[in-house]
Design an enzyme around this catalytic site. Structure first.
Site, mmCIF file in Angstrom:
data_model
loop_
_atom_site.group_PDB
_atom_site.id
_atom_site.type_symbol
_atom_site.label_atom_id
_atom_site.label_comp_id
_atom_site.label_asym_id
_atom_site.label_seq_id
_atom_site.Cartn_x
_atom_site.Cartn_y
_atom_site.Cartn_z
ATOM 1 N N SER A 208 -11.147 -14.584 19.562
ATOM 2 C CA SER A 208 -10.202 -14.493 18.325
ATOM 3 C C SER A 208 -11.032 -15.218 17.347
ATOM 4 C CB SER A 208 -9.215 -15.612 18.814
ATOM 5 O OG SER A 208 -8.350 -15.986 17.904
ATOM 6 N N HIS B 117 -9.811 -9.996 18.390
ATOM 7 C CA HIS B 117 -8.528 -10.313 17.922
ATOM 8 C C HIS B 117 -8.225 -11.074 16.853
ATOM 9 C CE1 HIS B 117 -4.452 -11.698 19.349
ATOM 10 N NE2 HIS B 117 -4.696 -12.887 18.617
ATOM 11 N N ASP C 239 -6.143 -12.884 13.991
ATOM 12 C CA ASP C 239 -4.781 -13.784 14.037
ATOM 13 C C ASP C 239 -4.649 -13.689 12.352
ATOM 14 O OD1 ASP C 239 -4.086 -14.480 16.518
ATOM 15 O OD2 ASP C 239 -6.065 -15.819 16.382
ATOM 16 N N MET D 130 -1.670 -14.981 9.846
ATOM 17 C CA MET D 130 -0.628 -15.962 9.485
ATOM 18 C C MET D 130 -0.248 -16.199 8.122
ATOM 19 S SD MET D 130 -2.209 -19.088 12.023
ATOM 20 C CE MET D 130 -2.897 -18.639 13.773
ATOM 21 N N HIS E 120 -3.031 -9.339 15.414
ATOM 22 C CA HIS E 120 -1.829 -10.080 15.865
ATOM 23 C C HIS E 120 -1.183 -10.820 14.449
ATOM 24 C CE1 HIS E 120 -0.408 -13.992 18.302
ATOM 25 N NE2 HIS E 120 0.763 -13.242 17.888
ATOM 26 N N MET F 77 1.173 -12.900 12.942
ATOM 27 C CA MET F 77 2.164 -13.931 13.099
ATOM 28 C C MET F 77 2.848 -14.195 11.432
ATOM 29 S SD MET F 77 -0.027 -16.283 15.178
ATOM 30 C CE MET F 77 -1.487 -15.024 14.956
ATOM 31 N N MET G 142 2.272 -15.237 24.606
ATOM 32 C CA MET G 142 1.971 -16.268 23.958
ATOM 33 C C MET G 142 1.866 -17.544 25.194
ATOM 34 S SD MET G 142 0.735 -15.497 21.027
ATOM 35 C CE MET G 142 0.081 -17.015 20.564
ATOM 36 N N ASP H 186 -2.579 -15.093 25.118
ATOM 37 C CA ASP H 186 -3.346 -15.717 23.809
ATOM 38 C C ASP H 186 -2.941 -17.201 23.850
ATOM 39 O OD1 ASP H 186 -4.340 -16.123 21.477
ATOM 40 O OD2 ASP H 186 -2.876 -14.822 20.369
HETATM 41 C C1 DX5 Z 1 -2.821 -18.906 18.140
HETATM 42 C C2 DX5 Z 1 -3.553 -17.669 17.847
HETATM 43 C C3 DX5 Z 1 -4.537 -17.497 18.908
HETATM 44 C C4 DX5 Z 1 -5.703 -18.709 18.862
HETATM 45 C C5 DX5 Z 1 -6.248 -18.906 20.162
HETATM 46 O O1 DX5 Z 1 -1.595 -18.802 17.248
HETATM 47 O O2 DX5 Z 1 -2.571 -16.440 18.180
HETATM 48 O O3 DX5 Z 1 -5.068 -16.322 18.737
HETATM 49 O O4 DX5 Z 1 -6.969 -18.055 18.069
HETATM 50 O O5 DX5 Z 1 -6.938 -20.123 20.209
HETATM 51 P P1 DX5 Z 1 -7.458 -20.738 21.368
HETATM 52 O O6 DX5 Z 1 -8.047 -19.767 22.373
HETATM 53 O O7 DX5 Z 1 -8.539 -21.774 20.839
HETATM 54 O O8 DX5 Z 1 -6.200 -21.378 22.013
HETATM 55 ZN ZN ZN Z 2 -3.642 -14.522 18.482
#
Ligand code: DX5
Ligand code: ZN
Length: 230
Positions: free
Chosen positions: A9, A34, A36, A38, A67, A69, A138, A176
């Site tokens: 990630s 991956h 993320d 946000m 992903h 969010m 999640m 995740d």
């Molecule tokens: C959290 C993200 C994850 C995050 C996971 O909201 O969706 O992808 O990067 O990070 P770790 O592996 O540090 O929990």
């Molecule tokens: Zn994620």
């Protein structure tokens, strides 16, 4: 050949030297990154948009697992598809018209995923399971890296795996949040085959060793299972 994949990630990478940091996870067993996204609204943190995804597409060899969010993801799905996403995942909690959102992703020629927060039931997406390519369960509340794995989510993973097998559904189960050498064998045993890991990889000095460590934690678990059953 392993039947699971580890997805670094990039939220946990150094955003000031993105490509250099991402190059450190360029090992033969890594096929997907991956990514993320946000928006500071659906989750209390902000990351990046389609332009960054387009740059990753241009400068790396990895498939991109995006992903989202974000609230109102339908508005941005075409832009992320255009930017080069290979998988786009939307949150059940952000989609009042989930069927429409999933099919909008598919219409772009991109694989479609649905994500569930820890407090969201599998039952809430039961009707969508035949249509999706990926089910993201999640194991932390989304928004930040480095959080503690929520272990009661394991039951949801087992339930999703049972439904997948019994109905011959095509989705891959992805997890995740808080995935490391201790939790990886547990989510694997429950049925997850795409394992996202942020801090467990990027907080280590030697990233290839960190990836191998997670991978070995699963293969060691499998070897032990074999010994018990023979
Ligand atoms: C959290 C993200 C994850 C995050 C996971 O909201 O969706 O992808 O990067 O990070 P770790 O592996 O540090 O929990
Ligand atoms: Zn994620």
């Amino acid at each position: 050949m392993n039947d699971f994949k580890i997805l670094p990630s990039i939220l946990a990478a150094d955003h000031g030297q993105f490509l250099t940091d991402i190059a450190t996870v360029d090992t033969p067993e890594i096929e997907l990154l991956h990514v993320d996204v946000m928006d500071g609204h659906f989750v209390p943190n902000i990351t990046f948009g389609p332009k960054v995804v387009a740059s990753l597409r241009k400068h790396t060899r990895f498939a991109l697992d995006v992903h989202l969010m974000i609230s109102n993801p339908d508005q941005y799905v075409p832009a992320f598809a255009e930017a080069g996403a290979d998988i786009i995942t939307v949150h059940q909690e952000a989609c009042p018209h989930l069927h429409r959102s999933v099919h909008l992703i598919k219409e772009q020629g991109v694989k479609a995923g649905v994500a569930l927060n820890p407090a969201t039931s599998l039952e809430s997406v039961r009707h969508m399971l035949p249509d999706i390519d990926l089910l993201l369960i999640m194991t932390v509340n989304p928004g930040f890296g480095g959080q503690k794995f929520i272990s009661n989510v394991l039951q949801k993973i087992e339930q999703a795996e049972r439904l997948r097998r019994d109905n011959k559904f095509q989705y891959v189960i992805e997890v995740d949040g808080g995935v490391d050498t201790e939790t990886a064998p547990k989510v694997y045993e429950a049925g997850a085959r795409f394992l996202v890991a942020g801090s467990a990889i990027f907080r280590q000095e030697d990233r290839p060793a960190a990836i191998r460590g997670i991978s070995n934690s699963i293969t060691t678990f499998l070897d032990k299972q074999k010994t018990i059953h023979t």
